[in-house]
Design an enzyme around this catalytic site. Structure first.
Site, PDB file in Angstrom:
ATOM      1  N   ASP A  44     -10.079  -5.593  -3.415  1.00  0.00           N
ATOM      2  CA  ASP A  44      -9.527  -4.534  -2.572  1.00  0.00           C
ATOM      3  C   ASP A  44     -10.461  -3.320  -2.607  1.00  0.00           C
ATOM      4  O   ASP A  44     -10.735  -2.773  -3.689  1.00  0.00           O
ATOM      5  CB  ASP A  44      -8.145  -4.145  -3.111  1.00  0.00           C
ATOM      6  CG  ASP A  44      -7.363  -3.247  -2.179  1.00  0.00           C
ATOM      7  OD1 ASP A  44      -7.957  -2.342  -1.571  1.00  0.00           O
ATOM      8  OD2 ASP A  44      -6.140  -3.443  -2.090  1.00  0.00           O
ATOM      9  N   HIS A  55      -7.314  -6.035   0.791  1.00  0.00           N
ATOM     10  CA  HIS A  55      -6.144  -5.198   1.074  1.00  0.00           C
ATOM     11  C   HIS A  55      -5.376  -5.663   2.313  1.00  0.00           C
ATOM     12  O   HIS A  55      -4.396  -5.035   2.701  1.00  0.00           O
ATOM     13  CB  HIS A  55      -6.610  -3.751   1.281  1.00  0.00           C
ATOM     14  CG  HIS A  55      -5.551  -2.709   1.115  1.00  0.00           C
ATOM     15  ND1 HIS A  55      -4.985  -2.398  -0.103  1.00  0.00           N
ATOM     16  CD2 HIS A  55      -4.938  -1.893   2.018  1.00  0.00           C
ATOM     17  CE1 HIS A  55      -4.091  -1.438   0.049  1.00  0.00           C
ATOM     18  NE2 HIS A  55      -4.032  -1.117   1.332  1.00  0.00           N
ATOM     19  N   SER A 113       0.838  -1.202   0.000  1.00  0.00           N
ATOM     20  CA  SER A 113       0.000   0.000   0.000  1.00  0.00           C
ATOM     21  C   SER A 113       0.877   1.257   0.000  1.00  0.00           C
ATOM     22  O   SER A 113       1.624   1.484  -0.946  1.00  0.00           O
ATOM     23  CB  SER A 113      -0.960  -0.049   1.193  1.00  0.00           C
ATOM     24  OG  SER A 113      -1.970   0.915   1.074  1.00  0.00           O
TER      25      SER A 113
END
Length: 281
Positions: free
Chosen positions: A227, A260, A151
């Site tokens: 995600d 995620h 991320s």
């Protein structure tokens, strides 16, 4: 030799998982990082994989949930995970207490804007201070380094690798923020830390760096199709388009059903480490 204080040590897969604290000259604060050192012969120098974490994380998230030690032991890889930002009572946070700016959200840049410029020097910490410290204290082969992240940390890994192509043999990422100049997370962070001159943002935007000619030997990206941040914040299609236009190497894998979280990361961590190990031979 710079002073580091060991605050944890755990035997694992024949190696040792360490956690250290030290005083950082870059951030002006104490910083904590984790290091897994696999079993090795006396005098042997090992390749290292650097791991950069995402928003709200510390060194501990991947250490506790990333499931990397078995693969690192198998391939003989040192694995280093720093914190995501400076911390301490004197370190300014987001005035509204938001999760995506301030503490835990350093975005791997050197801030130039008050009040963040005094402490938020994560770029210098990660590219200069911590590597020098690690080379002093651990059996690292400086010629065999690679980097990865998740991320915000995927953003950091891509930009650090693209800016130091002679240092890192490869870079991989899980669900990276590919074009921070073009998404809300990045616009908030880069504007807050670097100011509103968007030309200053380009060196911290992987898509912009590739457009401007930066290259790294190899890139692997895994992105979960489920995600929740995919369409608004991550935008891997922009990275794919930039790499295709530049003829830059990229393997982009869209993983159906994955989100995620560290459930996603831990599923594919061993594959990423095997991929890095192949390039670090």
């Amino acid at each position: 030799m710079a002073v580091i204080e060991q605050i944890e040590a755990h035997e694992s897969f024949g190696g040792v998982q360490h956690v250290y604290r030290h005083r950082s000259s870059a951030t002006g604060t104490d910083m904590v990082f984790s290091v897994f050192v696999p079993a090795h012969k006396d005098g042997e120098r090992l390749p290292v994989v650097w791991y950069l974490s995402g928003l709200t994380c510390t060194h501990a998230n991947v250490m506790e949930k990333g499931e990397y030690r078995r693969a690192c032991a198998e391939h003989g890889l040192i694995f280093i995970a720093p914190d995501t930002s400076p911390r301490g009572e004197q370190v300014p946070d987001d005035p509204a207490g938001a999760y995506d700016f301030g503490l835990g959200a350093g975005f791997y840049v050197d801030a130039t804007q008050a009040p963040y410029a005094a402490n938020y020097k994560m770029w210098s910490y990660l590219t200069d201070e911590l590597p020098a410290l690690a080379l002093e204290h651990f059996p690292i082969d400086a010629e065999r380094q690679s980097i990865m992240g998740h991320s915000m940390g995927g953003h950091g890994a891509l930009t650090v690798a693209l800016s130091h192509p002679d240092r890192y043999r490869a870079v991989s990422a899980f669900a990276p923020i590919c074009a921070p100049s073009q998404v809300p997370w990045g616009e908030k962070a880069l504007g807050g830390y670097l100011g509103q001159d968007r030309t200053a943002w380009r060196r911290h935007d992987a898509v912009a760096l590739i457009e401007d000619g930066a290259r790294v030997a190899d890139i692997l990206v895994d992105q979960g199709a489920a995600d929740p941040f995919l369409s608004e914040q991550l935008k891997p299609e922009l990275l794919k388009a930039a790499c295709e236009a530049a003829g830059a190497p990229l393997t982009l894998r869209i993983q159906q059903g994955y989100d995620h979280s560290y459930y996603f990361i831990s599923t594919f961590m061993a594959e990423h480490l095997a991929w890095h190990a192949e390039r670090l031979k």
